[in-house]
Design a protein around this motif. Structure first.
Motif, PDB file in Angstrom:
ATOM      1  N   GLY A  44     -38.926-117.523  19.278  1.00 46.24           N
ATOM      2  CA  GLY A  44     -38.199-117.637  18.015  1.00 46.24           C
ATOM      3  C   GLY A  44     -37.992-119.100  17.647  1.00 46.24           C
ATOM      4  N   LEU A  45     -37.724-119.342  16.378  1.00 46.33           N
ATOM      5  CA  LEU A  45     -37.630-120.717  15.882  1.00 46.33           C
ATOM      6  C   LEU A  45     -36.433-121.467  16.443  1.00 46.33           C
ATOM      7  CD1 LEU A  45     -38.471-119.952  12.131  1.00 46.33           C
ATOM      8  CD2 LEU A  45     -39.995-120.954  13.858  1.00 46.33           C
ATOM      9  N   ARG A  46     -35.364-120.730  16.837  1.00 42.76           N
ATOM     10  CA  ARG A  46     -34.133-121.390  17.275  1.00 42.76           C
ATOM     11  C   ARG A  46     -34.046-121.566  18.789  1.00 42.76           C
ATOM     12  NH1 ARG A  46     -29.454-118.788  13.326  1.00 42.76           N
ATOM     13  NH2 ARG A  46     -30.236-119.788  11.447  1.00 42.76           N
ATOM     14  N   GLU A  47     -35.077-121.154  19.507  1.00 45.55           N
ATOM     15  CA  GLU A  47     -35.028-121.234  20.973  1.00 45.55           C
ATOM     16  C   GLU A  47     -35.172-122.668  21.459  1.00 45.55           C
ATOM     17  OE1 GLU A  47     -37.550-118.553  23.128  1.00 45.55           O
ATOM     18  OE2 GLU A  47     -37.468-117.069  21.543  1.00 45.55           O
ATOM     19  N   ARG A  48     -34.643-122.911  22.660  1.00 43.92           N
ATOM     20  CA  ARG A  48     -34.905-124.181  23.323  1.00 43.92           C
ATOM     21  C   ARG A  48     -36.402-124.260  23.654  1.00 43.92           C
ATOM     22  NH1 ARG A  48     -30.059-124.488  22.223  1.00 43.92           N
ATOM     23  NH2 ARG A  48     -28.466-125.471  23.501  1.00 43.92           N
ATOM     24  N   PRO A  49     -36.968-125.475  23.676  1.00 43.18           N
ATOM     25  CA  PRO A  49     -38.416-125.593  23.953  1.00 43.18           C
ATOM     26  C   PRO A  49     -38.769-125.108  25.356  1.00 43.18           C
ATOM     27  CG  PRO A  49     -37.340-127.743  23.925  1.00 43.18           C
ATOM     28  CD  PRO A  49     -36.324-126.759  23.440  1.00 43.18           C
ATOM     29  N   ILE A  50     -39.805-124.286  25.443  1.00 46.08           N
ATOM     30  CA  ILE A  50     -40.159-123.660  26.717  1.00 46.08           C
ATOM     31  C   ILE A  50     -40.876-124.632  27.648  1.00 46.08           C
ATOM     32  CG2 ILE A  50     -42.349-122.712  25.808  1.00 46.08           C
ATOM     33  CD1 ILE A  50     -40.073-120.745  28.147  1.00 46.08           C
ATOM     34  N   GLY A  51     -41.534-125.636  27.101  1.00 46.08           N
ATOM     35  CA  GLY A  51     -42.319-126.562  27.933  1.00 46.08           C
ATOM     36  C   GLY A  51     -43.756-126.100  27.996  1.00 46.08           C
ATOM     37  N   GLY A  52     -44.629-127.014  28.336  1.00 49.02           N
ATOM     38  CA  GLY A  52     -46.061-126.699  28.375  1.00 49.02           C
ATOM     39  C   GLY A  52     -46.372-125.689  29.454  1.00 49.02           C
ATOM     40  N   SER A  53     -47.506-125.020  29.296  1.00 53.60           N
ATOM     41  CA  SER A  53     -47.940-124.053  30.305  1.00 53.60           C
ATOM     42  C   SER A  53     -48.345-124.821  31.565  1.00 53.60           C
ATOM     43  CB  SER A  53     -49.137-123.281  29.739  1.00 53.60           C
ATOM     44  OG  SER A  53     -49.172-122.007  30.283  1.00 53.60           O
TER      45      SER A  53
ATOM     46  N   ALA B 161     -36.546-132.779  28.339  1.00 47.60           N
ATOM     47  CA  ALA B 161     -37.696-133.472  28.932  1.00 47.60           C
ATOM     48  C   ALA B 161     -38.638-132.511  29.656  1.00 47.60           C
ATOM     49  CB  ALA B 161     -37.202-134.542  29.904  1.00 47.60           C
ATOM     50  N   VAL B 162     -38.094-131.521  30.373  1.00 46.10           N
ATOM     51  CA  VAL B 162     -38.972-130.685  31.216  1.00 46.10           C
ATOM     52  C   VAL B 162     -39.209-129.286  30.654  1.00 46.10           C
ATOM     53  CG1 VAL B 162     -38.467-131.920  33.344  1.00 46.10           C
ATOM     54  CG2 VAL B 162     -37.062-129.964  32.719  1.00 46.10           C
ATOM     55  N   GLY B 163     -38.389-128.858  29.703  1.00 47.20           N
ATOM     56  CA  GLY B 163     -38.591-127.537  29.106  1.00 47.20           C
ATOM     57  C   GLY B 163     -37.873-126.440  29.865  1.00 47.20           C
ATOM     58  N   VAL B 164     -37.705-125.295  29.167  1.00 49.58           N
ATOM     59  CA  VAL B 164     -36.958-124.168  29.726  1.00 49.58           C
ATOM     60  C   VAL B 164     -37.622-123.598  30.969  1.00 49.58           C
ATOM     61  CG1 VAL B 164     -36.460-121.720  29.317  1.00 49.58           C
ATOM     62  CG2 VAL B 164     -35.720-123.416  27.653  1.00 49.58           C
ATOM     63  N   SER B 165     -38.953-123.532  30.997  1.00 49.69           N
ATOM     64  CA  SER B 165     -39.584-122.771  32.081  1.00 49.69           C
ATOM     65  C   SER B 165     -39.230-123.346  33.455  1.00 49.69           C
ATOM     66  CB  SER B 165     -41.089-122.639  31.884  1.00 49.69           C
ATOM     67  OG  SER B 165     -41.668-123.884  31.652  1.00 49.69           O
ATOM     68  N   ALA B 166     -39.225-124.666  33.583  1.00 46.75           N
ATOM     69  CA  ALA B 166     -38.872-125.281  34.864  1.00 46.75           C
ATOM     70  C   ALA B 166     -37.374-125.139  35.148  1.00 46.75           C
ATOM     71  CB  ALA B 166     -39.263-126.756  34.851  1.00 46.75           C
TER      72      ALA B 166
ATOM     73  N   GLN C 206     -34.244-118.140  26.270  1.00 44.00           N
ATOM     74  CA  GLN C 206     -33.968-118.770  24.971  1.00 44.00           C
ATOM     75  C   GLN C 206     -33.065-119.985  25.136  1.00 44.00           C
ATOM     76  OE1 GLN C 206     -32.362-115.415  22.771  1.00 44.00           O
ATOM     77  NE2 GLN C 206     -34.268-115.131  21.642  1.00 44.00           N
ATOM     78  N   ILE C 207     -32.177-119.951  26.148  1.00 46.47           N
ATOM     79  CA  ILE C 207     -31.183-121.015  26.283  1.00 46.47           C
ATOM     80  C   ILE C 207     -31.426-121.880  27.519  1.00 46.47           C
ATOM     81  CG2 ILE C 207     -29.474-119.553  27.501  1.00 46.47           C
ATOM     82  CD1 ILE C 207     -28.603-122.142  24.812  1.00 46.47           C
ATOM     83  N   GLY C 208     -31.974-121.296  28.588  1.00 45.01           N
ATOM     84  CA  GLY C 208     -32.473-122.134  29.680  1.00 45.01           C
ATOM     85  C   GLY C 208     -31.729-122.095  30.996  1.00 45.01           C
ATOM     86  N   THR C 209     -30.424-121.756  30.992  1.00 41.51           N
ATOM     87  CA  THR C 209     -29.723-121.720  32.278  1.00 41.51           C
ATOM     88  C   THR C 209     -28.864-120.460  32.375  1.00 41.51           C
ATOM     89  OG1 THR C 209     -27.748-122.854  31.472  1.00 41.51           O
ATOM     90  CG2 THR C 209     -29.509-124.251  32.374  1.00 41.51           C
ATOM     91  N   VAL C 210     -28.545-120.088  33.604  1.00 44.49           N
ATOM     92  CA  VAL C 210     -27.649-118.952  33.846  1.00 44.49           C
ATOM     93  C   VAL C 210     -26.305-119.202  33.166  1.00 44.49           C
ATOM     94  CG1 VAL C 210     -26.328-117.798  35.676  1.00 44.49           C
ATOM     95  CG2 VAL C 210     -28.781-118.249  35.988  1.00 44.49           C
TER      96      VAL C 210
END
Ligand code: PGA
Ligand code: ZN
Length: 400
Positions: free
Chosen positions: A43-52, A88-93, A316-320
């Motif tokens: 979604g447009l409002r999500e935190r950036p996920i970071g590169g694959s 800097a590192v994105g949501v996935s990490a 969407q937000i990145g942390t617990v």
């Protein structure tokens, strides 16, 4: 407790796209693992996920995040530091580490993950009910991206165990009906059926399947319009029609009454606030409007009057801690709580423990097929042995 080591690696999600898994080791040697799901189109409002990421070991982000969380002692401190580093590192990490820390923390204190999360949140645990993906459409389908993203079954038998049984029956009956008409149906990333039907026809078929399986009243219907993906230059593209917000509202209200829709997610673009606020006036009282892309699991976006419920997606937000903050704010604003998977899921089952910890009303885990989704259904079956059901069965006479 302090973190003494973090390992990270690229693993596969349900689309065989790469995402991040982390393993955290605490000072007493306890370990925990976590991973981050990824959406087909965030979604447009999500935190950036970071590169694959690349598959296999990811030593550089592991070293970076070890340094970031080094001085932290608690989930809140770890998550605050991760959130600072997220741009800097994105949501996935970040999410993989946050979930791994929660698992390690639960293990170190000798409690199950759901109890650890409930203690952090100060909530009363309870089993959620299910949102079961039956038909996938919109950008989740291979066809034109002009339909609702999900048409779902919403069982309410009074127990999660029989809700899961019923979910499997409805899904199998829908697959059989689709097979008879169109041959073997395709399976979407979230294990919904892909059929050459428009959204209105999918709703008709699901209503028929529910009736034919003798489950009318026990199974209601859910829709994720995912309208952000239908919105184009101030209007909504649905099938071969281009609708104003008012015309879309009319379609949705008519379908909600006709198909016994209990759950209506993202009926409008997240920026179209006046349409959100006006919609309930035309809907049946028992239809719940749910904000997914609208709130993006972000506490600061939550305000009363926009929707009746929030969909919580940790990625969407990145942390617990970010999810728990959104849940607390939503609760204070009088919103019902739903917890959700992503279209690209791993076999991580943290959303089941999270939904249970929060005593959430609903959990969306996809259709009951393939390992990444079945892992969630099976975790809910395990949790049901430890946690009471939050929602009682409908009383006689309650609106079906
Ligand atoms: P997404 O959708 O992960 O593709 O955003 C999942 C959902 O809303 O069910
Ligand atoms: Zn959605």
């Amino acid at each position: 407790m302090r973190v003494t080591g973090i390992r990270m690696r690229g693993i596969l999600d349900s689309r065989a796209a790469a995402t991040v898994e982390a393993e955290v080791t605490l000072a007493d040697g306890t370990r925990g693992r976590g991973s981050c799901p990824r959406a087909i189109a965030p979604g447009l409002r999500e935190r950036p996920i970071g590169g694959s990421p690349a598959l296999g070991p990811l030593p550089a982000p592991a070293a970076r995040l070890s340094a970031v969380v080094g001085p932290a002692d608690t989930q809140a401190e770890v998550d605050a530091r991760l959130a600072d580093d997220l741009p800097a590192v994105g949501v996935s990490a970040v999410l993989a580490v946050s979930v791994a820390y929660a698992r390690a923390g639960a293990r170190a204190t000798g409690v199950p993950l759901w109890r650890y999360l409930a203690d952090l949140a100060g909530t009363e645990p309870g089993m959620p009910r299910l949102l079961v993906n039956i038909f996938s459409g919109g950008i989740h389908d291979a066809g034109p991206a002009r339909g609702y993203q999900q048409v779902m079954a919403v069982p309410r038998t009074g127990s999660i165990v029989s809700d899961i049984e019923v979910a499997c029956r409805v899904w199998a009956a829908a697959a059989a009906a689709a097979r008879q008409c169109f041959g073997e149906p395709g399976l979407s990333a979230s294990s919904g059926l892909m059929v050459p039907l428009d959204s209105a026809e999918q709703l008709q078929l699901l209503t028929k399947v529910i009736a034919d399986t003798g489950l009318t009243g026990t199974v209601r219907v859910g829709v994720d319009v995912a309208a952000e993906h239908l919105y184009y230059r101030g209007a909504y593209r649905l099938g071969d029609r281009t609708l104003t917000a008012a015309a879309l509202a009319e379609v949705l209200c008519e379908q909600a009454s006709r198909h016994d829709i209990e759950y209506l997610e993202d009926p409008f673009d997240s920026g179209d606030e006046s349409s959100w606020r006006a919609l309930p006036q035309g809907l049946p009282a028992s239809t719940r409007v749910v904000g997914d892309d609208l709130f993006a699991t972000d506490a600061i976006r939550i305000e009363p009057g926009l929707a009746g419920a929030i969909l919580l997606k940790p990625s969407q937000i990145g942390t617990v801690s970010g999810v728990l903050a959104a849940a607390a704010r939503a609760h204070d604003a009088g919103l019902a709580i739903c917890v959700s998977h992503r279209s690209g899921e791993t076999d991580d089952t943290v959303i089941c423990d999270l939904a249970t910890a929060l005593g959430a009303d609903l959990i969306k885990v996809g259709g009951p097929r393939r390992g990444d989704r079945l892992a969630k259904y099976n975790q809910l079956l395990r949790l049901a042995e430890e946690v009471p059901t939050a929602t009682p069965a409908p009383t006689r006479g309650e609106a079906a």
